[in-house]
Design a protein around this motif. Structure first.
Motif, mmCIF file in Angstrom:
data_model
loop_
_atom_site.group_PDB
_atom_site.id
_atom_site.type_symbol
_atom_site.label_atom_id
_atom_site.label_comp_id
_atom_site.label_asym_id
_atom_site.label_seq_id
_atom_site.Cartn_x
_atom_site.Cartn_y
_atom_site.Cartn_z
ATOM 1 N N TRP A 64 43.309 48.687 36.773
ATOM 2 C CA TRP A 64 43.324 47.794 35.709
ATOM 3 C C TRP A 64 44.853 46.857 35.551
ATOM 4 O O TRP A 64 44.716 45.617 35.457
ATOM 5 C CB TRP A 64 43.685 48.691 34.330
ATOM 6 C CG TRP A 64 42.440 49.740 34.109
ATOM 7 C CD1 TRP A 64 42.412 51.075 33.862
ATOM 8 C CD2 TRP A 64 41.082 49.376 34.112
ATOM 9 N NE1 TRP A 64 41.332 51.394 33.789
ATOM 10 C CE2 TRP A 64 40.287 50.465 33.743
ATOM 11 C CE3 TRP A 64 40.549 48.281 34.128
ATOM 12 C CZ2 TRP A 64 39.085 50.625 33.700
ATOM 13 C CZ3 TRP A 64 38.904 48.127 33.941
ATOM 14 C CH2 TRP A 64 38.493 49.383 33.873
ATOM 15 N N GLU A 65 45.795 47.483 36.234
ATOM 16 C CA GLU A 65 47.180 46.777 36.480
ATOM 17 C C GLU A 65 47.144 45.671 37.425
ATOM 18 O O GLU A 65 47.446 44.521 37.102
ATOM 19 C CB GLU A 65 48.190 47.618 36.724
ATOM 20 C CG GLU A 65 48.560 48.561 35.907
ATOM 21 C CD GLU A 65 49.861 49.374 36.369
ATOM 22 O OE1 GLU A 65 50.835 49.298 36.415
ATOM 23 O OE2 GLU A 65 49.494 50.776 36.992
ATOM 24 N N VAL A 66 46.261 46.063 38.313
ATOM 25 C CA VAL A 66 45.903 44.758 39.492
ATOM 26 C C VAL A 66 45.219 43.811 38.888
ATOM 27 O O VAL A 66 45.453 42.677 38.903
ATOM 28 C CB VAL A 66 45.214 45.542 40.821
ATOM 29 C CG1 VAL A 66 44.920 44.350 41.765
ATOM 30 C CG2 VAL A 66 46.027 46.395 41.436
ATOM 31 N N CYS A 67 44.136 44.148 38.012
ATOM 32 C CA CYS A 67 43.295 43.120 37.366
ATOM 33 C C CYS A 67 44.035 42.271 36.549
ATOM 34 O O CYS A 67 43.893 41.010 36.609
ATOM 35 C CB CYS A 67 42.092 43.822 36.753
ATOM 36 S SG CYS A 67 41.023 42.757 35.900
ATOM 37 N N LYS A 68 44.814 42.779 35.757
ATOM 38 C CA LYS A 68 45.720 41.962 34.892
ATOM 39 C C LYS A 68 46.554 40.999 35.737
ATOM 40 O O LYS A 68 46.571 39.870 35.086
ATOM 41 C CB LYS A 68 46.713 42.926 34.033
ATOM 42 C CG LYS A 68 45.891 43.665 32.951
ATOM 43 C CD LYS A 68 47.032 44.616 32.222
ATOM 44 C CE LYS A 68 46.212 45.571 31.098
ATOM 45 N NZ LYS A 68 47.277 46.472 30.489
ATOM 46 N N GLU A 69 47.121 41.565 36.771
ATOM 47 C CA GLU A 69 47.921 40.532 37.476
ATOM 48 C C GLU A 69 47.270 39.464 37.993
ATOM 49 O O GLU A 69 47.732 38.276 37.891
ATOM 50 C CB GLU A 69 48.804 41.298 38.475
ATOM 51 C CG GLU A 69 49.851 42.323 38.174
ATOM 52 C CD GLU A 69 51.058 41.673 37.741
ATOM 53 O OE1 GLU A 69 51.490 40.630 38.244
ATOM 54 O OE2 GLU A 69 51.727 42.027 36.763
ATOM 55 N N SER A 74 44.451 33.674 38.126
ATOM 56 C CA SER A 74 43.286 33.549 38.762
ATOM 57 C C SER A 74 42.017 33.798 38.165
ATOM 58 O O SER A 74 41.944 34.790 37.338
ATOM 59 C CB SER A 74 43.140 34.052 40.384
ATOM 60 O OG SER A 74 41.965 33.949 41.019
ATOM 61 N N LYS A 75 40.785 33.180 38.179
ATOM 62 C CA LYS A 75 39.661 33.389 37.747
ATOM 63 C C LYS A 75 38.770 33.840 38.937
ATOM 64 O O LYS A 75 37.132 33.985 38.504
ATOM 65 C CB LYS A 75 38.777 32.250 37.015
ATOM 66 C CG LYS A 75 39.458 32.054 35.699
ATOM 67 C CD LYS A 75 38.652 30.973 34.860
ATOM 68 C CE LYS A 75 39.321 30.747 33.519
ATOM 69 N NZ LYS A 75 40.458 30.207 33.243
ATOM 70 N N VAL A 76 39.172 34.153 40.011
ATOM 71 C CA VAL A 76 38.232 34.965 40.983
ATOM 72 C C VAL A 76 37.419 36.057 40.514
ATOM 73 O O VAL A 76 37.950 36.881 39.840
ATOM 74 C CB VAL A 76 39.294 35.330 42.245
ATOM 75 C CG1 VAL A 76 40.143 36.448 41.649
ATOM 76 C CG2 VAL A 76 38.393 35.698 43.258
ATOM 77 N N GLY A 93 37.183 46.729 30.964
ATOM 78 C CA GLY A 93 37.134 45.962 32.092
ATOM 79 C C GLY A 93 36.525 44.755 31.586
ATOM 80 O O GLY A 93 37.226 43.621 32.242
ATOM 81 N N PHE A 94 35.615 44.731 30.825
ATOM 82 C CA PHE A 94 35.011 43.468 30.357
ATOM 83 C C PHE A 94 36.123 42.389 29.574
ATOM 84 O O PHE A 94 36.454 41.253 29.589
ATOM 85 C CB PHE A 94 33.903 43.552 29.538
ATOM 86 C CG PHE A 94 32.786 43.933 30.314
ATOM 87 C CD1 PHE A 94 32.571 43.290 31.584
ATOM 88 C CD2 PHE A 94 32.104 44.995 29.902
ATOM 89 C CE1 PHE A 94 31.240 43.699 32.318
ATOM 90 C CE2 PHE A 94 30.924 45.552 30.694
ATOM 91 C CZ PHE A 94 30.757 44.850 31.831
ATOM 92 N N GLN A 95 37.022 43.482 28.861
ATOM 93 C CA GLN A 95 37.986 42.598 28.056
ATOM 94 C C GLN A 95 38.973 41.917 29.018
ATOM 95 O O GLN A 95 39.782 41.176 28.634
ATOM 96 C CB GLN A 95 38.816 43.622 27.153
ATOM 97 C CG GLN A 95 37.934 44.003 25.906
ATOM 98 C CD GLN A 95 38.453 45.345 25.151
ATOM 99 O OE1 GLN A 95 39.452 46.019 25.802
ATOM 100 N NE2 GLN A 95 37.608 45.784 24.216
ATOM 101 N N LEU A 96 39.366 42.697 30.218
ATOM 102 C CA LEU A 96 40.131 42.243 31.035
ATOM 103 C C LEU A 96 39.580 40.992 32.072
ATOM 104 O O LEU A 96 40.308 40.413 32.935
ATOM 105 C CB LEU A 96 40.791 43.103 31.992
ATOM 106 C CG LEU A 96 41.735 44.300 31.441
ATOM 107 C CD1 LEU A 96 42.125 45.377 32.466
ATOM 108 C CD2 LEU A 96 42.913 43.677 30.893
ATOM 109 N N GLY A 97 38.297 40.577 31.812
ATOM 110 C CA GLY A 97 37.788 39.571 32.222
ATOM 111 C C GLY A 97 37.189 40.174 33.726
ATOM 112 O O GLY A 97 36.979 39.188 34.665
#
Length: 225
Positions: A64-69, A74-76, A93-97
């Motif tokens: 989750w932390e990696v995803c936020k960073e 980036s929108k990769v 997960g979906f809220q974090l994109g």
């Protein structure tokens, strides 16, 4: 043709090897990271990844932390892997994109199919034109959405969903049809995935979110009065 590069992040070497072997066999270049900190160093150091496959439970820094960073810059496309099947985790997960959410154990063939589906859509964006309906302008080539002259920042999946709605203006779309068309695979789950994305998309669209009508018991319809 140049091979697309994928970052695979998992603290289990056996899982990384399994995923890597299948991706390499399908002509992708794979870079491995064994924890979140290493993943961010690689991601921001190389900057040419087409997709990230990210495990949730890891030491030092979780998924989750990696995803936020990553999402801050980036929108990769990101696929999350998790041993849990907790609804709260999936919604987070979906809220974090996050673009896809896969619970372990999973079939590597299914994972590869989802990777291919996401990358196929990514590469097709520039080939399509612009859409304009109900005060919404959507430019696929520029990956840009304007609502009443104001730019709206959408995640990759929200952008795809709005594109699909606008392309099928006035047509009632079942959840199954939306999943197969936007997610582009046979989805073995329930409608939470779509409903969560539609809710977020509507909120970002402001008043224009009302153009996405709910058809109770079936799905949705994009309707311009």
């Amino acid at each position: 043709m140049e091979r697309l590069k994928i970052l695979v992040v998992d603290d289990e070497s056996r899982m990384r090897k399994l995923v890597k072997d299948f991706l390499v066999k399908n002509n992708y270049e794979v870079v491995e990271a064994e924890d979140g900190s290493m993943a961010l160093d690689l991601f921001f150091g190389q900057k040419d990844f087409a997709l990230v496959i990210l495990d949730v439970m890891m030491p030092k820094m979780d998924g989750w932390e990696v995803c936020k960073e990553i999402r801050a810059y980036s929108k990769v496309p990101i696929i999350m892997l998790t041993a849990k099947s907790d609804e709260r985790d999936e919604l987070l997960g979906f809220q974090l994109g996050v673009d896809e959410y896969i619970s372990k154990p999973f079939s590597p063939k299914i994972l590869v199919a989802r990777v291919e589906a996401i990358l196929r859509r990514t590469s097709q964006v520039s080939a399509d034109g612009a859409l304009d309906a109900g005060g919404i302008q959507l430019d696929k080539a520029a990956h840009l959405v304007m609502i009443d002259g104001r730019q709206v920042d959408l995640s990759y999946k929200e952008f795809e969903l709005l594109s699909y709605f606008m392309e099928n203006k006035g047509i009632a779309l079942s959840r199954e049809k939306i999943l197969n068309s936007v997610w582009n695979y046979d989805y073995f789950g329930d409608a939470r995935t779509i409903d969560t994305h539609v809710k977020k998309l509507r909120s970002k669209m402001g008043d224009k979110g009302n153009l996405i009508k709910t058809i109770w018991g079936m799905g949705y319809k994009f309707e311009v009065e």
